[in-house]
Design a protein around this motif. Structure first.
Motif, mmCIF file in Angstrom:
data_model
loop_
_atom_site.group_PDB
_atom_site.id
_atom_site.type_symbol
_atom_site.label_atom_id
_atom_site.label_comp_id
_atom_site.label_asym_id
_atom_site.label_seq_id
_atom_site.Cartn_x
_atom_site.Cartn_y
_atom_site.Cartn_z
ATOM 1 N N CYS A 1 -5.446 13.468 -1.865
ATOM 2 C CA CYS A 1 -5.112 12.161 -2.655
ATOM 3 C C CYS A 1 -6.173 11.574 -3.619
ATOM 4 O O CYS A 1 -5.702 11.271 -4.749
ATOM 5 N N HIS A 2 -7.424 11.599 -3.164
ATOM 6 C CA HIS A 2 -8.317 11.099 -4.148
ATOM 7 C C HIS A 2 -8.603 11.856 -5.348
ATOM 8 O O HIS A 2 -9.093 11.510 -6.544
ATOM 9 N N GLU A 3 -8.639 13.319 -5.406
ATOM 10 C CA GLU A 3 -8.945 14.112 -6.494
ATOM 11 C C GLU A 3 -10.520 14.107 -6.863
ATOM 12 O O GLU A 3 -10.398 13.937 -8.045
ATOM 13 N N GLU B 1 0.747 7.251 5.805
ATOM 14 C CA GLU B 1 0.643 8.505 5.137
ATOM 15 C C GLU B 1 -0.668 8.967 4.904
ATOM 16 O O GLU B 1 -0.930 10.235 4.515
ATOM 17 N N ALA B 2 -1.542 8.531 5.662
ATOM 18 C CA ALA B 2 -3.119 8.711 5.355
ATOM 19 C C ALA B 2 -3.489 10.412 6.005
ATOM 20 O O ALA B 2 -4.219 10.993 5.091
ATOM 21 N N GLY B 3 -2.958 10.483 7.372
ATOM 22 C CA GLY B 3 -3.216 11.991 7.767
ATOM 23 C C GLY B 3 -4.735 12.380 7.885
ATOM 24 O O GLY B 3 -5.421 11.489 8.367
ATOM 25 N N SER C 1 0.967 -1.122 -0.094
ATOM 26 C CA SER C 1 0.072 -0.090 -0.017
ATOM 27 C C SER C 1 0.943 1.297 -0.253
ATOM 28 O O SER C 1 1.866 1.118 0.726
ATOM 29 N N SER C 2 0.332 2.190 -0.688
ATOM 30 C CA SER C 2 1.219 3.416 -0.796
ATOM 31 C C SER C 2 0.610 4.489 0.307
ATOM 32 O O SER C 2 1.267 5.491 0.515
ATOM 33 N N VAL C 3 -0.103 3.906 1.006
ATOM 34 C CA VAL C 3 -0.782 4.774 2.120
ATOM 35 C C VAL C 3 -0.410 4.430 3.591
ATOM 36 O O VAL C 3 -0.118 5.171 4.685
ATOM 37 N N THR C 4 -0.231 3.082 3.827
ATOM 38 C CA THR C 4 0.085 2.706 5.179
ATOM 39 C C THR C 4 1.342 1.570 5.149
ATOM 40 O O THR C 4 1.532 0.880 3.941
#
Length: 392
Positions: free
Chosen positions: A262-264, A252-254, A177-180
């Motif tokens: 991120c979701h745009e 990196e979720a914040g 995952s690029s988030v966690t």
């Protein structure tokens, strides 16, 4: 996992947990509150060369207000904004938030925030607030974002409204995952749903490993969709209570504001393409985004989702405030540039990785105390977990 979590949440909510929840309107309740009588506020914006002008400002405001749930009926933004002053450096606007298509609940949440702002010493003296500060105090302040958008106060309330599938749509192990940094397990509503207002997602994060049976869920990142077509984000802790951000120890979720960045405004696919579930998951996401796009095309709004790339004008509203240049600070503080530079000489500058054209910048959290007027404090970060989060 879902059933066990619900049992734990039910125990918590009936034995004292409700007292610690922040005061939010129930998202599932009808919009019964009467709208406030006055939602006008004066906001001053400082243009950021070389590309900022009144048109990009208006575009940024469209996206910003839509992120908060405003319907923005066609033609209403022009009626809502009164340009009181404009030159090549700044614009002073009076904005009537009551004309932007907010729900009654949202308008009442906005009134609490606006009333606090208008009673502040800086607003009393200037008769305006920095537009960037206003954006950060609404969009980038998690409690205020939750109140305005009307998220569900508990995770249980969120789950009960949507028809979630029992099995995760994709499970991402550590490194996938690029988030966690650890495991991330994602659930979705029933795949046969075609109404975007009934679609929702939930990502579960925590410590340990799912495959080894040691996974302990601690953070639940969710989003559904508001009637204006924008996703609405919320983060819950292991007890099902709203929290302001996912801690950096997990990834990196914040904040919800970072989820939005991120979701745009779309449902993002999985970018780890070698994952065995990536192809089917991404095909599923493409189908849901197509349904979402078709529904958005039926909306009669000042906001055009066909111009999705313009969302960055909304980002610049808060980025240019949270990371100001010396020239901007001189305008804010009503000092000459040499006076401002003298005050800032002990502070280091940086360039923004996404917008290097903004030049040499300072961190708002480091220099805000130099403002000659006592201003309302903002979170230390627009997107990451912050020690202070306002809750008017």
């Amino acid at each position: 996992m879902i059933a066990a979590t619900l049992r734990y949440l039910t125990f918590f909510l009936f034995y004292g947990g409700l007292s610690s929840l922040i005061a939010l309107p129930l998202a599932c309740s009808s919009d019964k509150l009467n709208p406030p009588s006055d939602l006008k506020i004066c906001l001053q914006y400082y243009y950021n060369p070389p590309s900022s002008d009144s048109e990009t400002l208006k575009s940024g405001l469209k996206w910003y207000f839509s992120y908060l749930g405003a319907a923005l009926p066609q033609g209403q933004l022009e009626k809502a904004i009164r340009w009181k002053k404009e030159n090549h450096q700044l614009a002073l606007l009076e904005i009537d938030c009551a004309l932007l298509g907010f729900s009654n609940n949202a308008q009442n949440a906005l009134q609490r925030i606006i009333n606090t702002i208008k009673s502040s010493a800086a607003y009393q003296k200037n008769q305006y607030m920095d537009l960037g500060r206003f954006v950060v105090l609404t969009l980038n302040s998690s409690y205020h974002y939750y109140a305005i958008t009307g998220v569900y106060p508990t995770l249980e309330g969120f789950k009960n409204v949507y028809n979630f599938e029992d099995t995760a749509v994709i499970r991402l192990d550590s490194g996938n995952s690029s988030v966690t940094m650890g495991n991330r397990v994602i659930y979705q509503t029933n795949n046969t749903i075609i109404d975007f207002k009934k679609m929702a997602f939930m990502a579960v994060e925590g410590t340990g490993d799912v495959q080894q049976g040691t996974f302990q869920a601690s953070d639940f990142e969710v989003f559904d969709f508001m009637p204006n077509g924008q996703p609405r984000f919320a983060i819950y802790n292991e007890l099902g209570q709203l929290k302001t951000a996912v801690p950096p120890s997990l990834g990196e979720a914040g904040k919800p504001a970072k989820c939005m960045w991120c979701h745009e405004s779309i449902i993002q696919p999985n970018f780890v393409l070698q994952h065995p579930q990536a192809a089917s998951f991404n095909q599923n996401i493409r189908h849901k985004n197509a349904l979402l796009s078709d529904a958005r095309n039926q909306l009669h709004s000042d906001l055009s989702y066909a111009l999705l790339q313009e969302h960055h004008f909304a980002e610049l509203l808060y980025i240019s405030f949270m990371e100001p240049s010396a020239e901007r600070l001189a305008l804010e503080w009503n000092y000459t540039l040499p006076q401002t530079q003298a005050l800032l000489q002990s502070y280091t500058t940086h360039t923004h990785p996404e917008y290097p054209q903004l030049g040499n910048l300072y961190h708002r959290s480091e220099v805000d105390h130099l403002n000659p007027l006592p201003v309302l404090a903002t979170p230390e970060s627009a997107q990451e977990a912050s020690f202070y989060e306002p809750n008017y």
